[in-house]
Design a protein around this motif. Structure first.
Motif, PDB file in Angstrom:
ATOM      1  N   HIS A   1       0.964  -1.247  -0.112  1.00 56.30           N
ATOM      2  CA  HIS A   1      -0.029  -0.016  -0.078  1.00 56.30           C
ATOM      3  C   HIS A   1       0.783   1.189  -0.107  1.00 56.30           C
ATOM      4  CE1 HIS A   1      -4.157  -1.777   1.560  1.00 56.30           C
ATOM      5  NE2 HIS A   1      -3.746  -2.022   0.535  1.00 56.30           N
TER       6      HIS A   1
ATOM      7  N   PHE B   1       3.551   9.112   4.077  1.00 56.47           N
ATOM      8  CA  PHE B   1       4.596   9.240   3.389  1.00 56.47           C
ATOM      9  C   PHE B   1       4.906  10.038   2.454  1.00 56.47           C
ATOM     10  CE2 PHE B   1       7.170   8.108  -0.420  1.00 56.47           C
ATOM     11  CZ  PHE B   1       8.362   7.694   0.255  1.00 56.47           C
TER      12      PHE B   1
ATOM     13  N   ALA C   1       7.829  12.779   2.449  1.00 54.65           N
ATOM     14  CA  ALA C   1       8.822  12.619   1.244  1.00 54.65           C
ATOM     15  C   ALA C   1       8.704  14.034   0.370  1.00 54.65           C
ATOM     16  CB  ALA C   1       8.828  11.314   0.646  1.00 54.65           C
TER      17      ALA C   1
ATOM     18  N   CYS D   1      11.849  19.302 -17.314  1.00 49.84           N
ATOM     19  CA  CYS D   1      11.589  20.301 -16.372  1.00 49.84           C
ATOM     20  C   CYS D   1      12.125  21.614 -16.344  1.00 49.84           C
ATOM     21  CB  CYS D   1      11.810  19.793 -14.985  1.00 49.84           C
ATOM     22  SG  CYS D   1      10.653  18.403 -14.368  1.00 49.84           S
TER      23      CYS D   1
ATOM     24  N   ILE E   1       3.670  12.135  -7.730  1.00 45.36           N
ATOM     25  CA  ILE E   1       4.170  13.153  -8.038  1.00 45.36           C
ATOM     26  C   ILE E   1       4.036  14.315  -8.581  1.00 45.36           C
ATOM     27  CG2 ILE E   1       6.476  13.902  -9.140  1.00 45.36           C
ATOM     28  CD1 ILE E   1       7.991  11.415  -8.215  1.00 45.36           C
ATOM     29  N   PHE E   2       2.978  13.962  -9.705  1.00 41.12           N
ATOM     30  CA  PHE E   2       3.070  15.101 -10.535  1.00 41.12           C
ATOM     31  C   PHE E   2       1.102  15.602 -10.693  1.00 41.12           C
ATOM     32  CE2 PHE E   2       6.428  13.176 -12.882  1.00 41.12           C
ATOM     33  CZ  PHE E   2       7.377  14.203 -12.978  1.00 41.12           C
TER      34      PHE E   2
ATOM     35  N   GLN F   1      12.176   7.402 -12.585  1.00 40.11           N
ATOM     36  CA  GLN F   1      13.296   8.101 -12.226  1.00 40.11           C
ATOM     37  C   GLN F   1      14.018   7.362 -11.051  1.00 40.11           C
ATOM     38  OE1 GLN F   1      12.465  11.789 -10.026  1.00 40.11           O
ATOM     39  NE2 GLN F   1      11.250  10.784  -8.200  1.00 40.11           N
TER      40      GLN F   1
ATOM     41  N   ARG G   1      16.253   8.844  -5.494  1.00 43.57           N
ATOM     42  CA  ARG G   1      17.244   9.169  -4.461  1.00 43.57           C
ATOM     43  C   ARG G   1      18.433   9.848  -5.052  1.00 43.57           C
ATOM     44  NH1 ARG G   1      17.140   7.702   1.165  1.00 43.57           N
ATOM     45  NH2 ARG G   1      15.027   8.680   1.466  1.00 43.57           N
TER      46      ARG G   1
ATOM     47  N   PHE H   1      18.166  13.356  -6.243  1.00 47.80           N
ATOM     48  CA  PHE H   1      18.183  14.039  -5.055  1.00 47.80           C
ATOM     49  C   PHE H   1      19.794  14.355  -4.919  1.00 47.80           C
ATOM     50  CE2 PHE H   1      16.822  15.457  -1.310  1.00 47.80           C
ATOM     51  CZ  PHE H   1      15.475  15.402  -1.248  1.00 47.80           C
TER      52      PHE H   1
ATOM     53  N   HIS I   1      12.379  25.294  -9.164  1.00 45.67           N
ATOM     54  CA  HIS I   1      11.558  24.268  -9.629  1.00 45.67           C
ATOM     55  C   HIS I   1      10.835  23.670  -8.654  1.00 45.67           C
ATOM     56  CE1 HIS I   1      10.521  20.767 -11.846  1.00 45.67           C
ATOM     57  NE2 HIS I   1      11.443  20.206 -11.190  1.00 45.67           N
TER      58      HIS I   1
HETATM   59  N1  COA Z   1       3.933   5.158   0.349  1.00 43.97           N
HETATM   60  C1  COA Z   1       4.746   4.671   1.238  1.00 43.97           C
HETATM   61  N2  COA Z   1       5.888   4.099   1.465  1.00 43.97           N
HETATM   62  C2  COA Z   1       6.680   4.477   0.123  1.00 43.97           C
HETATM   63  C3  COA Z   1       5.983   5.053  -0.905  1.00 43.97           C
HETATM   64  C4  COA Z   1       4.744   5.237  -0.883  1.00 43.97           C
HETATM   65  N3  COA Z   1       4.007   6.035  -1.687  1.00 43.97           N
HETATM   66  N4  COA Z   1       6.970   5.018  -1.815  1.00 43.97           N
HETATM   67  C5  COA Z   1       8.218   4.413  -1.529  1.00 43.97           C
HETATM   68  N5  COA Z   1       8.056   4.039  -0.099  1.00 43.97           N
HETATM   69  C6  COA Z   1       8.966   3.528   0.705  1.00 43.97           C
HETATM   70  C7  COA Z   1      10.013   2.974   0.070  1.00 43.97           C
HETATM   71  O1  COA Z   1       9.735   1.586  -0.346  1.00 43.97           O
HETATM   72  C8  COA Z   1      11.149   2.898   1.082  1.00 43.97           C
HETATM   73  O2  COA Z   1      11.010   1.951   2.032  1.00 43.97           O
HETATM   74  P1  COA Z   1      12.077   1.076   2.496  1.00 43.97           P
HETATM   75  O3  COA Z   1      13.113   2.182   3.240  1.00 43.97           O
HETATM   76  O4  COA Z   1      11.821   0.247   3.690  1.00 43.97           O
HETATM   77  O5  COA Z   1      13.097   0.472   1.415  1.00 43.97           O
HETATM   78  C9  COA Z   1      11.210   4.189   1.835  1.00 43.97           C
HETATM   79  O6  COA Z   1       9.604   4.529   1.646  1.00 43.97           O
HETATM   80  C10 COA Z   1      11.798   5.436   1.129  1.00 43.97           C
HETATM   81  O7  COA Z   1      11.713   5.391  -0.151  1.00 43.97           O
HETATM   82  P2  COA Z   1      12.448   6.230  -1.337  1.00 43.97           P
HETATM   83  O8  COA Z   1      12.136   6.030  -2.711  1.00 43.97           O
HETATM   84  O9  COA Z   1      13.971   6.229  -0.892  1.00 43.97           O
HETATM   85  O10 COA Z   1      11.818   7.586  -0.804  1.00 43.97           O
HETATM   86  P3  COA Z   1      12.468   9.206  -0.821  1.00 43.97           P
HETATM   87  O11 COA Z   1      12.706   9.873   0.758  1.00 43.97           O
HETATM   88  O12 COA Z   1      13.829   9.050  -1.606  1.00 43.97           O
HETATM   89  O13 COA Z   1      11.480  10.027  -1.670  1.00 43.97           O
HETATM   90  C11 COA Z   1      11.042  11.077  -3.693  1.00 43.97           C
HETATM   91  C12 COA Z   1      11.084   9.622  -3.056  1.00 43.97           C
HETATM   92  C13 COA Z   1      10.676  10.578  -5.143  1.00 43.97           C
HETATM   93  C14 COA Z   1       9.799  11.843  -3.274  1.00 43.97           C
HETATM   94  C15 COA Z   1      12.162  11.552  -3.758  1.00 43.97           C
HETATM   95  O14 COA Z   1      13.414  10.794  -3.814  1.00 43.97           O
HETATM   96  C16 COA Z   1      12.614  12.687  -4.677  1.00 43.97           C
HETATM   97  O15 COA Z   1      11.799  13.774  -4.508  1.00 43.97           O
HETATM   98  N6  COA Z   1      13.614  12.806  -5.436  1.00 43.97           N
HETATM   99  C17 COA Z   1      14.032  13.941  -6.362  1.00 43.97           C
HETATM  100  C18 COA Z   1      12.861  13.688  -7.186  1.00 43.97           C
HETATM  101  C19 COA Z   1      13.188  14.926  -8.370  1.00 43.97           C
HETATM  102  O16 COA Z   1      13.688  16.101  -8.281  1.00 43.97           O
HETATM  103  N7  COA Z   1      12.812  14.293  -9.497  1.00 43.97           N
HETATM  104  C20 COA Z   1      12.751  15.389 -10.537  1.00 43.97           C
HETATM  105  C21 COA Z   1      11.554  15.012 -11.471  1.00 43.97           C
HETATM  106  S1  COA Z   1      11.247  16.209 -12.534  1.00 43.97           S
END
Ligand code: COA
Length: 372
Positions: A52, A57, A61, A156, A200-201, A260, A263, A266, A297
């Protein structure tokens, strides 16, 4: 060389919104369905049960609380999980053109400029609705603008790269006025069934009007300097493209949507952007301490907090680095322009600020402006 000013901005915001709770309810219902359908394989150890998602989260996050979408029904249907758009005939306005025109009209009206006085329309966005004719040319025709138009895609960073492109043509004297339009229908490139990114979007369109700064007396933002940079990376990637139809495998491929490695993005993008902004300010002889505002951004709140602190050398005061993420989510190239459009009217003459976007490519673009 002519001077350039931003004289108007416009934002088209879809009326439909989806909160994290609504999104997570649909996502969890989808995973329950999937897990039930695949129960035998999960029990045999050949498939993994889908976990789920959680609203807590998502907020922690990313800072996102809700998003605006052109269609929420398809996304919230657990048996579907992607938006539902009724295809349009070739003689009807396209989706991108329609929302782009709305944003453009708002920008023109803010500056009190007639569409016929626009010499250039750039449609700069992460995805284009079709290969050709250019969406920008359709927008030019729908607006009744003059001159010429073309599409650009720098993911972006499309808005800031578009602003630099238009500003350079105004500086050189080949055009007098340009509209840079960013229709971002991100809901159609997001994989709503992927827990790591389903939140995300959002969808939006923005427009920025740039003019030769000669004889202008109305409130405006002088463009002091622009800078773009790129460095190749596969960490944000979407393999959808016209060559897809030339392969035998036409199945529902995950890599035909946004992907993407969040991590890594980031870790790698933060130093890239912080250094880019510091170097740009240095070369423009502008002290970071003299910036009244950063319009960054909008991808992730933690990321923006980090960049704001790094650039200013201290934690930004409330209002110095406005976030619109909670309300709009990540809207790709449009994010920094929404922040600029909604949080710049209170600036006084002489106040300086910096618009900065970054993302796939990697790409980073910055625009230093001064209120006049
Ligand atoms: N709900 C609950 N838990 C979730 C989840 C969700 N929707 N998505 C991931 N998790 C869990 C993961 O399984 C992981 O669990 P684990 O530690 O047991 O393995 C934990 O949460 C952390 O996941 P992670 O993907 O490492 O989260 P994060 O803190 O890196 O956040 C993003 C994710 C995508 C929000 C973040 O990495 C980000 O914003 N990165 C930059 C994105 C960016 O700038 N992109 C450019 C696009 S234009």
């Amino acid at each position: 060389m002519h001077n350039v000013a931003i004289t108007g901005t416009g934002v088209f915001t879809p009326t439909e919104t989806v909160t994290n709770d609504e999104l997570v309810t649909a996502f969890n219902a989808y995973t329950d369905l999937w897990n039930a359908e695949n129960a035998a394989a999960i029990a045999a150890g050949t498939a993994e049960a889908k976990p789920h998602s959680s609203s807590d989260f998502i907020v922690a996050a990313s800072g996102i609380e809700r998003r605006h979408l052109l269609d929420k029904t398809g996304i919230l249907d657990p048996a579907r999980m992607f938006p539902r758009f009724t295809p349009r005939a070739d003689d009807q306005p396209g989706f991108m053109a329609e929302i782009g025109v709305d944003a453009a009209r708002k920008a023109l009206s803010a500056a009190d400029i007639k569409t016929a006085d626009v010499d250039l329309v750039i449609c700069a966005a992460s995805n284009m609705e079709r290969a050709y004719p250019a969406v920008a040319v359709e927008i030019q025709q729908l607006l009744g603008a003059g001159g010429f138009a073309f599409d650009m895609n720098v993911a972006c960073s499309s808005a800031t790269f578009g602003i630099q492109t238009a500003a350079d043509m105004i500086r050189a004297g080949s055009i007098r006025r340009a509209l840079v339009i960013n229709p971002e229908i991100c809901s159609a490139h997001l994989e709503w069934r992927d827990r790591d990114c389903h939140f995300i979007f959002g969808d939006v369109a923005t427009a920025t009007l740039l003019e030769r700064d000669e004889g202008l007396t109305a409130l405006r933002f002088k463009v002091i300097s622009t800078r773009c940079a790129t460095q190749f990376s596969n960490n944000i990637r979407n393999n959808n493209g016209y060559l897809r139809r030339t392969t035998d495998a036409m199945e529902d491929r995950r890599d035909m949507q946004f992907m993407q490695n969040g991590r890594k993005v980031f870790k790698e993008v933060l130093p890239l952007v912080s250094k880019h902004i510091a170097d740009h300010l240095d070369d423009a002889n502008i002290a970071a301490s003299s910036l009244r505002r950063l319009w960054l951004h909008q991808a992730n709140k933690t990321m923006n907090d980090y960049i704001g602190k790094k650039v200013l050398g201290r934690t930004p005061e409330p209002g110095e680095q406005p976030n619109i993420l909670h309300d709009y989510a990540n809207t790709s190239s449009a994010g920094s322009i929404i922040a600029f459009s909604k949080h710049s009217n209170d600036m006084a003459s002489g106040d300086k600020g910096l618009i900065c976007s970054f993302g796939a490519g990697y790409s980073v673009g910055s625009v230093i402006v001064e209120r006049a």
